[in-house]
Design an enzyme around this catalytic site. Structure first.
Site, mmCIF file in Angstrom:
data_model
loop_
_atom_site.group_PDB
_atom_site.id
_atom_site.type_symbol
_atom_site.label_atom_id
_atom_site.label_comp_id
_atom_site.label_asym_id
_atom_site.label_seq_id
_atom_site.Cartn_x
_atom_site.Cartn_y
_atom_site.Cartn_z
ATOM 1 N N LYS A 144 0.868 -1.192 0.000
ATOM 2 C CA LYS A 144 0.000 0.000 0.000
ATOM 3 C C LYS A 144 0.895 1.229 0.000
ATOM 4 C CE LYS A 144 -4.420 1.107 0.193
ATOM 5 N NZ LYS A 144 -5.608 0.394 -0.297
ATOM 6 N N ASP A 184 -6.999 4.390 -4.663
ATOM 7 C CA ASP A 184 -7.649 4.255 -3.348
ATOM 8 C C ASP A 184 -8.251 5.626 -3.061
ATOM 9 O OD1 ASP A 184 -7.871 2.313 -0.912
ATOM 10 O OD2 ASP A 184 -7.257 4.179 0.020
HETATM 11 P P1 NDP Z 1 -13.007 7.729 -2.748
HETATM 12 O O1 NDP Z 1 -11.923 8.718 -2.573
HETATM 13 O O2 NDP Z 1 -13.616 7.519 -4.071
HETATM 14 O O3 NDP Z 1 -14.209 8.046 -1.720
HETATM 15 C C1 NDP Z 1 -13.984 8.099 -0.354
HETATM 16 C C2 NDP Z 1 -15.281 8.476 0.340
HETATM 17 O O4 NDP Z 1 -15.112 8.331 1.747
HETATM 18 C C3 NDP Z 1 -15.669 9.915 0.098
HETATM 19 O O5 NDP Z 1 -17.069 10.017 0.173
HETATM 20 C C4 NDP Z 1 -15.015 10.626 1.275
HETATM 21 O O6 NDP Z 1 -15.621 11.835 1.625
HETATM 22 C C5 NDP Z 1 -15.213 9.618 2.375
HETATM 23 N N1 NDP Z 1 -14.138 9.759 3.371
HETATM 24 C C6 NDP Z 1 -12.802 9.661 3.166
HETATM 25 N N2 NDP Z 1 -12.127 9.870 4.296
HETATM 26 C C7 NDP Z 1 -13.067 10.124 5.241
HETATM 27 C C8 NDP Z 1 -13.010 10.415 6.617
HETATM 28 N N3 NDP Z 1 -11.828 10.506 7.263
HETATM 29 N N4 NDP Z 1 -14.192 10.582 7.279
HETATM 30 C C9 NDP Z 1 -15.378 10.506 6.627
HETATM 31 N N5 NDP Z 1 -15.490 10.235 5.326
HETATM 32 C C10 NDP Z 1 -14.360 10.040 4.641
HETATM 33 O O7 NDP Z 1 -12.405 6.355 -2.165
HETATM 34 P P2 NDP Z 1 -12.893 4.867 -2.438
HETATM 35 O O8 NDP Z 1 -14.359 4.823 -2.581
HETATM 36 O O9 NDP Z 1 -12.031 4.305 -3.490
HETATM 37 O O10 NDP Z 1 -12.454 4.145 -1.069
HETATM 38 C C11 NDP Z 1 -13.334 4.061 0.067
HETATM 39 C C12 NDP Z 1 -12.860 2.943 0.976
HETATM 40 O O11 NDP Z 1 -12.841 1.698 0.252
HETATM 41 C C13 NDP Z 1 -11.446 3.101 1.541
HETATM 42 O O12 NDP Z 1 -11.392 2.509 2.828
HETATM 43 C C14 NDP Z 1 -10.601 2.267 0.580
HETATM 44 O O13 NDP Z 1 -9.389 1.827 1.170
HETATM 45 C C15 NDP Z 1 -11.559 1.102 0.351
HETATM 46 N N6 NDP Z 1 -11.289 0.320 -0.847
HETATM 47 C C16 NDP Z 1 -11.273 0.910 -2.090
HETATM 48 C C17 NDP Z 1 -11.036 0.139 -3.202
HETATM 49 C C18 NDP Z 1 -11.147 0.696 -4.579
HETATM 50 O O14 NDP Z 1 -11.129 -0.098 -5.527
HETATM 51 N N7 NDP Z 1 -11.289 1.994 -4.765
HETATM 52 C C19 NDP Z 1 -10.683 -1.292 -3.083
HETATM 53 C C20 NDP Z 1 -10.828 -1.830 -1.746
HETATM 54 C C21 NDP Z 1 -11.085 -1.032 -0.682
HETATM 55 P P3 NDP Z 1 -14.942 13.233 1.189
HETATM 56 O O15 NDP Z 1 -15.276 13.389 -0.266
HETATM 57 O O16 NDP Z 1 -15.544 14.237 2.078
HETATM 58 O O17 NDP Z 1 -13.458 13.064 1.423
#
Ligand code: NDP
Length: 465
Positions: A144, A184
């Protein structure tokens, strides 16, 4: 808990193999060696709780210090990332790549750009990724990376300059057969494009060094959708095992990024009703249901206009916005935390259970804290940890690697079927190692043991390296 041989608890003293210690002593060593790294310690504890029981009668894992070795990354690269903002100011950020374990394939795992990124966060993610990747059945090790860079409010040019600077250091540590990063939080197709362009410029090579690429330049169909879709396939598998399905079920989802919007989409496709989405400013609740048309609007809001989730209530006045809160108080049948780590705490877990939530499928990595995990397990609801339920994303990344190596592109229906088969396979692995008697399946235990066993057995074959 069974015995376990520590290697060095404080970093100095080698302990004889016969001096086995118990789980608590092992965890004390982990805490001592990783001060101020709470997320990493939490992830190791969650896995080790199950692995100690499993190892009890398996001397080879003890004597070869397998868990101790997996919980120490192969290497961590930390580097300075300098870039120039639009006003000509020089900005300095920190970048990392944690290469946790490559026993079953090249390191593989996403890159996160978010101000909350620390070495501890990336170590926990790389550790989790090691087991998740093993569960997919594909040959991928765990890694990562990321930076404390905050993309919010930055111009596209600033993001491009940051990505180029980040890759100017990272390129020397990665490669199609060495380490293959992906996206991510904060890293989507646009950022992957900027980083891939810089890698290609520096090395003069066009290889599958990153996944999540655009379809025109080596990307795979359904990679964007795969994590969210996969989390819902896994949920559907858990329900099917109980003779149920998603038709008519209400779902509470956190996040509004890649994983959350695609999880919502698949819930709707399978007949469920999505009630909530969120971002770091709060959550929206739409009692009428978040339909495909509304999901498309949210995708545009987040990916194109880069807006905030509270704008949803202006567009859809039947909905409400609650600032600064997570959505777990909304009554639902199923819940999918899809935002970030430790966003669902013990009290939230208690509320969900009390409100009759029957299943939780984690789209995010470690969104539930340890207390929450224990509450879900004690209540015996269907609870899928992220390393099982969100593995669909990295699985399709693995398929993207295969397509790049073979210089070919599979069709969408072929990939959809492969994704479904992989999620079925992970579910079956959880059943194999997580069956607890009666009809209760401990999916956390099942995923931890199945992932660990595969990596551990490869490590045994390699000797002490
Ligand atoms: P994105 O950046 O597309 O979206 C992240 C979302 O989570 C946004 O709505 C963001 O809100 C919110 N968020 C991020 N940090 C925080 C925080 N500290 N508190 C509250 N809300 C938060 O990321 P992904 O959808 O790709 O990833 C989301 C999760 O899924 C993560 O844990 C990632 O590790 C996991 N994941 C992702 C994969 C992928 O293929 N993308 C694969 C496997 C796991 P805001 O816009 O306000 O920041």
């Amino acid at each position: 808990m069974g015995p376990y041989a520590p290697c060095q608890t404080g970093g100095e003293t080698a302990v004889a193999v016969s001096d086995h210690v118990d789980f608590n002593t092992f965890m004390e060593g982990v805490k001592k060696r990783n001060p101020n790294q709470p997320e990493f310690v939490q992830a190791v504890q969650e896995v080790s709780e199950d692995i100690f029981d499993f190892m009890e009668d398996k001397e080879q894992y003890h004597s070869q210090q397998i868990l101790r070795r997996i919980a120490e990354p192969d290497r961590i690269v930390s580097f300075r990332v300098c870039w120039e903002d639009d006003k000509g100011n020089i900005r300095v950020q920190r970048g990392w790549r944690v290469q946790n374990n490559n026993s079953i394939g090249p390191y593989k795992g996403g890159i996160r750009f978010h101000p909350s990124v620390t070495e501890s966060v990336l170590k926990f993610l790389a550790f989790e990724q090691t087991f998740k990747n093993a569960l997919t059945g594909l040959p991928m090790g765990g890694g990562k990376g990321g930076s404390n860079f905050n993309p919010k409010g930055k111009s596209v040019r600033e993001i491009m300059r940051f990505c180029q600077s980040f890759m100017t250091e990272l390129y020397r540590h990665i490669g199609a057969d060495i380490d293959v990063p992906a996206g991510d939080i904060g890293v989507g197709g646009r950022e992957i494009g900027f980083m891939f362009g810089q890698y290609k410029r520096i090395t003069n090579e066009f290889t599958g060094v990153l996944t999540g690429k655009g379809l025109e330049w080596g990307g795979s169909l359904i990679r964007t959708e795969a994590t969210g879709y996969g989390a819902v396939y896994f949920l559907a598998n858990m329900l099917a095992h109980k003779g149920q399905d998603l038709v008519g079920k209400t779902a509470v989802i956190s996040g509004s990024g890649n994983v959350a919007t695609h999880a919502a989409e698949k819930i709707v496709q399978l007949g469920g009703k999505v009630l909530t989405l969120s971002d770091s400013s709060g959550f929206i609740h739409d009692p009428d249901g978040i339909t495909q048309e509304k999901i498309n609007w949210v995708k545009d809001l987040k990916n194109v206009r880069r807006g905030r989730i509270d704008e949803y209530v202006t567009q859809y006045p039947g909905a409400s916005f609650t600032a600064g809160k997570t959505p777990w108080g909304v009554k639902c049948d199923v819940a999918l935390p899809c935002a970030t780590q430790n966003e669902l705490l013990g009290e939230d877990a208690r509320t969900l259970v009390a409100n009759g939530c029957m299943a939780v499928s984690e789209g995010a990595n470690m969104p539930t804290d340890l207390e929450g995990v224990h509450i879900f397990k004690a209540a015996k609801i269907l609870y899928a940890p992220g390393k099982a339920s969100n593995a669909g994303g990295v699985a399709v990344s693995g398929l993207e690697m295969s397509q790049n190596s073979g210089r070919r592109a599979w069709k969408e229906d072929e990939l959809q079927q492969m994704l479904k088969d992989i999620m079925d396979g992970i579910h079956n692995s959880c059943l194999e190692y997580g069956a607890q008697g009666g009809d209760y399946i401990d999916y956390v235990k099942g995923a931890n043991i199945a992932g660990f066993k595969k990596v551990a057995d490869a490590m045994l074959a390699f000797g002490v390296v």
